[in-house]
Design a protein around this motif. Structure first.
Motif, PDB file in Angstrom:
ATOM      1  N   LEU A 119      57.233  95.661  89.264  1.00 24.55           N
ATOM      2  CA  LEU A 119      57.586  94.613  88.300  1.00 24.55           C
ATOM      3  C   LEU A 119      58.374  93.563  89.068  1.00 24.55           C
ATOM      4  N   THR A 120      58.142  92.295  88.787  1.00 25.49           N
ATOM      5  CA  THR A 120      58.953  91.242  89.402  1.00 25.49           C
ATOM      6  C   THR A 120      59.672  90.509  88.281  1.00 25.49           C
ATOM      7  N   VAL A 121      60.992  90.545  88.352  1.00 29.17           N
ATOM      8  CA  VAL A 121      61.807  89.995  87.271  1.00 29.17           C
ATOM      9  C   VAL A 121      62.571  88.786  87.778  1.00 29.17           C
ATOM     10  N   GLU A 122      62.523  87.713  87.009  1.00 29.76           N
ATOM     11  CA  GLU A 122      63.287  86.508  87.342  1.00 29.76           C
ATOM     12  C   GLU A 122      64.544  86.492  86.479  1.00 29.76           C
ATOM     13  N   ARG A 123      65.686  86.239  87.126  1.00 31.71           N
ATOM     14  CA  ARG A 123      66.946  86.251  86.370  1.00 31.71           C
ATOM     15  C   ARG A 123      67.079  85.011  85.512  1.00 31.71           C
ATOM     16  N   ARG A 160      52.008  83.995  77.454  1.00 29.20           N
ATOM     17  CA  ARG A 160      53.256  83.216  77.375  1.00 29.20           C
ATOM     18  C   ARG A 160      54.448  84.097  77.672  1.00 29.20           C
ATOM     19  N   PHE A 161      55.356  83.559  78.507  1.00 33.89           N
ATOM     20  CA  PHE A 161      56.583  84.283  78.856  1.00 33.89           C
ATOM     21  C   PHE A 161      57.768  83.765  78.058  1.00 33.89           C
ATOM     22  N   GLY A 162      57.535  83.208  76.893  1.00 32.41           N
ATOM     23  CA  GLY A 162      58.629  82.647  76.111  1.00 32.41           C
ATOM     24  C   GLY A 162      59.602  83.717  75.667  1.00 32.41           C
ATOM     25  N   GLU A 173      64.906  95.824  74.481  1.00 31.95           N
ATOM     26  CA  GLU A 173      63.519  95.948  74.964  1.00 31.95           C
ATOM     27  C   GLU A 173      62.995  94.586  75.388  1.00 31.95           C
ATOM     28  N   ARG A 174      62.314  94.520  76.530  1.00 36.35           N
ATOM     29  CA  ARG A 174      61.658  93.294  76.989  1.00 36.35           C
ATOM     30  C   ARG A 174      60.310  93.665  77.598  1.00 36.35           C
ATOM     31  N   SER A 175      59.430  92.682  77.665  1.00 40.41           N
ATOM     32  CA  SER A 175      58.118  92.897  78.294  1.00 40.41           C
ATOM     33  C   SER A 175      58.139  92.384  79.732  1.00 40.41           C
ATOM     34  N   TYR A 176      57.488  93.095  80.633  1.00 40.24           N
ATOM     35  CA  TYR A 176      57.335  92.618  82.017  1.00 40.24           C
ATOM     36  C   TYR A 176      55.915  92.896  82.499  1.00 40.24           C
ATOM     37  N   SER A 177      55.321  91.881  83.095  1.00 38.16           N
ATOM     38  CA  SER A 177      53.970  92.037  83.632  1.00 38.16           C
ATOM     39  C   SER A 177      53.991  92.983  84.821  1.00 38.16           C
ATOM     40  N   GLY A 193      70.771  85.619  80.204  1.00 37.72           N
ATOM     41  CA  GLY A 193      69.943  86.670  79.619  1.00 37.72           C
ATOM     42  C   GLY A 193      70.679  87.992  79.515  1.00 37.72           C
ATOM     43  N   GLU A 194      70.100  88.881  78.741  1.00 37.46           N
ATOM     44  CA  GLU A 194      70.707  90.185  78.508  1.00 37.46           C
ATOM     45  C   GLU A 194      70.142  91.214  79.496  1.00 37.46           C
ATOM     46  N   VAL A 195      68.820  91.216  79.635  1.00 37.75           N
ATOM     47  CA  VAL A 195      68.151  92.274  80.399  1.00 37.75           C
ATOM     48  C   VAL A 195      67.872  91.859  81.849  1.00 37.75           C
ATOM     49  N   SER A 196      67.400  90.622  82.064  1.00 39.08           N
ATOM     50  CA  SER A 196      66.983  90.250  83.422  1.00 39.08           C
ATOM     51  C   SER A 196      68.134  90.243  84.437  1.00 39.08           C
ATOM     52  N   PRO A 197      69.374  89.868  84.078  1.00 36.38           N
ATOM     53  CA  PRO A 197      70.446  89.974  85.081  1.00 36.38           C
ATOM     54  C   PRO A 197      70.673  91.428  85.524  1.00 36.38           C
TER      55      PRO A 197
HETATM   56  C1  LIG Z   1      53.910  89.656  77.968  1.00 42.97           C
HETATM   57  C2  LIG Z   1      55.159  89.211  78.695  1.00 42.97           C
HETATM   58  C3  LIG Z   1      55.270  89.431  80.060  1.00 42.97           C
HETATM   59  C4  LIG Z   1      56.422  89.022  80.734  1.00 42.97           C
HETATM   60  N1  LIG Z   1      56.490  89.242  82.086  1.00 42.97           N
HETATM   61  C5  LIG Z   1      57.580  88.835  82.777  1.00 42.97           C
HETATM   62  C6  LIG Z   1      57.651  89.028  84.188  1.00 42.97           C
HETATM   63  O1  LIG Z   1      56.735  89.562  84.827  1.00 42.97           O
HETATM   64  N2  LIG Z   1      58.776  88.605  84.824  1.00 42.97           N
HETATM   65  C7  LIG Z   1      59.825  88.009  84.161  1.00 42.97           C
HETATM   66  O2  LIG Z   1      60.818  87.667  84.804  1.00 42.97           O
HETATM   67  N3  LIG Z   1      59.772  87.810  82.809  1.00 42.97           N
HETATM   68  C8  LIG Z   1      58.682  88.217  82.115  1.00 42.97           C
HETATM   69  N4  LIG Z   1      58.638  88.036  80.757  1.00 42.97           N
HETATM   70  C9  LIG Z   1      59.844  87.507  80.077  1.00 42.97           C
HETATM   71  C10 LIG Z   1      60.784  88.691  79.758  1.00 42.97           C
HETATM   72  O3  LIG Z   1      60.192  89.493  78.736  1.00 42.97           O
HETATM   73  C11 LIG Z   1      62.153  88.224  79.212  1.00 42.97           C
HETATM   74  O4  LIG Z   1      61.959  87.287  78.180  1.00 42.97           O
HETATM   75  C12 LIG Z   1      63.020  87.600  80.291  1.00 42.97           C
HETATM   76  O5  LIG Z   1      63.228  88.518  81.377  1.00 42.97           O
HETATM   77  C13 LIG Z   1      64.392  87.200  79.700  1.00 42.97           C
HETATM   78  O6  LIG Z   1      65.007  88.344  79.160  1.00 42.97           O
HETATM   79  P1  LIG Z   1      66.606  88.416  79.069  1.00 42.97           P
HETATM   80  O7  LIG Z   1      66.924  89.620  78.263  1.00 42.97           O
HETATM   81  O8  LIG Z   1      67.200  88.282  80.429  1.00 42.97           O
HETATM   82  O9  LIG Z   1      66.968  87.084  78.287  1.00 42.97           O
HETATM   83  P2  LIG Z   1      67.331  86.997  76.708  1.00 42.97           P
HETATM   84  O10 LIG Z   1      68.625  87.677  76.472  1.00 42.97           O
HETATM   85  O11 LIG Z   1      66.128  87.477  75.931  1.00 42.97           O
HETATM   86  O12 LIG Z   1      67.445  85.430  76.515  1.00 42.97           O
HETATM   87  C14 LIG Z   1      68.601  84.728  77.011  1.00 42.97           C
HETATM   88  C15 LIG Z   1      68.373  83.228  77.030  1.00 42.97           C
HETATM   89  O13 LIG Z   1      67.279  82.869  77.874  1.00 42.97           O
HETATM   90  C16 LIG Z   1      66.230  82.247  77.138  1.00 42.97           C
HETATM   91  N5  LIG Z   1      64.999  82.856  77.669  1.00 42.97           N
HETATM   92  C17 LIG Z   1      64.554  84.090  77.427  1.00 42.97           C
HETATM   93  N6  LIG Z   1      63.435  84.327  78.104  1.00 42.97           N
HETATM   94  C18 LIG Z   1      63.172  83.219  78.796  1.00 42.97           C
HETATM   95  C19 LIG Z   1      62.154  82.856  79.700  1.00 42.97           C
HETATM   96  N7  LIG Z   1      61.161  83.727  80.048  1.00 42.97           N
HETATM   97  N8  LIG Z   1      62.204  81.618  80.240  1.00 42.97           N
HETATM   98  C20 LIG Z   1      63.202  80.753  79.927  1.00 42.97           C
HETATM   99  N9  LIG Z   1      64.194  81.049  79.071  1.00 42.97           N
HETATM  100  C21 LIG Z   1      64.184  82.261  78.513  1.00 42.97           C
HETATM  101  C22 LIG Z   1      66.506  82.584  75.707  1.00 42.97           C
HETATM  102  O14 LIG Z   1      66.038  81.589  74.830  1.00 42.97           O
HETATM  103  C23 LIG Z   1      68.019  82.643  75.695  1.00 42.97           C
HETATM  104  O15 LIG Z   1      68.575  81.355  75.646  1.00 42.97           O
HETATM  105  C24 LIG Z   1      57.489  88.403  80.047  1.00 42.97           C
HETATM  106  C25 LIG Z   1      57.369  88.184  78.664  1.00 42.97           C
HETATM  107  C26 LIG Z   1      56.224  88.570  78.002  1.00 42.97           C
HETATM  108  C27 LIG Z   1      56.134  88.329  76.521  1.00 42.97           C
END
Ligand SMILES: Cc1cc2nc3c(=O)[nH]c(=O)nc-3n(C[C@H](O)[C@H](O)[C@H](O)COP(=O)(O)OP(=O)(O)OC[C@H]3O[C@@H](n4cnc5c(N)ncnc54)[C@H](O)[C@@H]3O)c2cc1C
Length: 256
Positions: free
Chosen positions: A83-87, A250-252, A67-71, A91-95
């Motif tokens: 939704l606009t997703v940055e890779r 925060r998008f952390g 599960e992840r959050s996306y604006s 990462g697990e979900v964004s790719p």
């Molecule tokens: C309220 C909210 C809204 C969001 N909206 C968006 C959106 O509109 N578009 C979008 O692209 N993302 C957004 N995000 C971030 C999104 O939820 C994920 O964190 C992001 O897509 C990474 O997920 P992943 O599964 O690919 O990476 P993960 O598997 O979760 O993480 C893999 C690696 O990347 C690092 N990492 C994770 N997230 C980020 C990040 N955001 N920046 C830098 N390093 C990171 C981790 O520390 C780890 O090393 C939002 C987050 C929140 C809390």
């Protein structure tokens, strides 16, 4: 009147958050690393405000879920949820969302979520939007809402990106000044020859230039990676903005 309507809408008991299946109806590459997915989500609640987000849930064949959050990038007035997703490379979900999903695919979402990081034209302004990278997404929903409603609220956007190639929504942002949205850009890692804009991290001088004066009590929205948001919010308060007027998202990695 409109503000009352919005409060009324939010004050009502909100529909319970349930998982719904969204079907991808369109895909749009925004940059080399970011893609917009437009989804059709049956029975999507009508209480969406610009700035809200959704939870996305992916389920693998073996039942494993992520599960992840996306604006939400689209305005509440728009047809289709964007939704606009940055890779994120490791990462697990964004790719998956940026490279593998195809039109016709579906995945679960729930929302809209959030009440603090939202803006409705009846909230007024002046409006100051400060984004780092993909932190632009919920702020773009606010700009789109302002445009759809032909609002004339004083609006300024400051976007910090690594390079011009990383700037999302370039065509819409190019047209934004004609619709009364002042745009400011800073490129922190790479700028092409001929670039005349800023080439440094957001600082107090830049925020002062974007304005307006804190005495005008602008509504400020800051979104991006956690260190960016904390740094910019601190600068804004040091400049005299009331902390209660500065909204942050925060998008952390943990959302924290
Ligand atoms: C309220 C909210 C809204 C969001 N909206 C968006 C959106 O509109 N578009 C979008 O692209 N993302 C957004 N995000 C971030 C999104 O939820 C994920 O964190 C992001 O897509 C990474 O997920 P992943 O599964 O690919 O990476 P993960 O598997 O979760 O993480 C893999 C690696 O990347 C690092 N990492 C994770 N997230 C980020 C990040 N955001 N920046 C830098 N390093 C990171 C981790 O520390 C780890 O090393 C939002 C987050 C929140 C809390």
């Amino acid at each position: 009147m409109e503000r009352t309507a919005v409060l009324g809408r939010l004050g009502r008991r909100r529909a319970p958050l349930t998982w719904r299946l969204g079907t991808v109806t369109a895909l749009r590459d925004e940059t080399r690393h970011a893609r917009t997915l437009v989804l059709d989500v049956p029975d999507w609640p009508q209480d969406q405000l610009a700035g809200m987000h959704v939870d996305v849930r992916l389920t693998a064949d073996d039942g494993y879920q992520a599960e992840r959050s996306y604006s939400i990038a689209s305005a509440p007035e728009d047809t289709g949820l964007a939704l606009t997703v940055e890779r994120i490379d490791d990462g697990e979900v964004s790719p998956y969302l940026t490279e593998e999903v195809q039109v016709g695919d579906g995945f679960e979402l729930r929302g809209p979520i959030g009440g603090y990081f939202t803006w409705h034209i009846s909230d007024g302004g002046p409006l100051v939007l400060v984004a780092g990278g993909s932190g632009l997404v919920p702020l773009m929903a606010m700009i789109r809402h302002r445009m759809r409603e032909a609002s004339e609220v004083d609006t300024r956007l400051l976007l910090s990106s690594r390079s011009w190639a990383d700037v999302l929504y370039q065509q819409e942002l190019a047209a934004a000044p004609d619709q009364g949205v002042a745009t400011y850009f800073t490129l922190t890692r790479h700028s092409d020859p001929g670039w005349t804009g800023w080439t440094r991290r957001v600082d107090a001088e830049m925020l002062s230039e974007v304005g307006p004066d804190p005495a005008q009590r602008p509504l400020v929205y800051v979104c991006g990676p956690t260190p960016f948001v904390e740094g910019v919010a601190g600068l804004l308060v040091d400049l005299g903005h009331e902390a209660g007027q500065v909204h942050t998202e925060r998008f952390g990695p943990t959302g924290g």
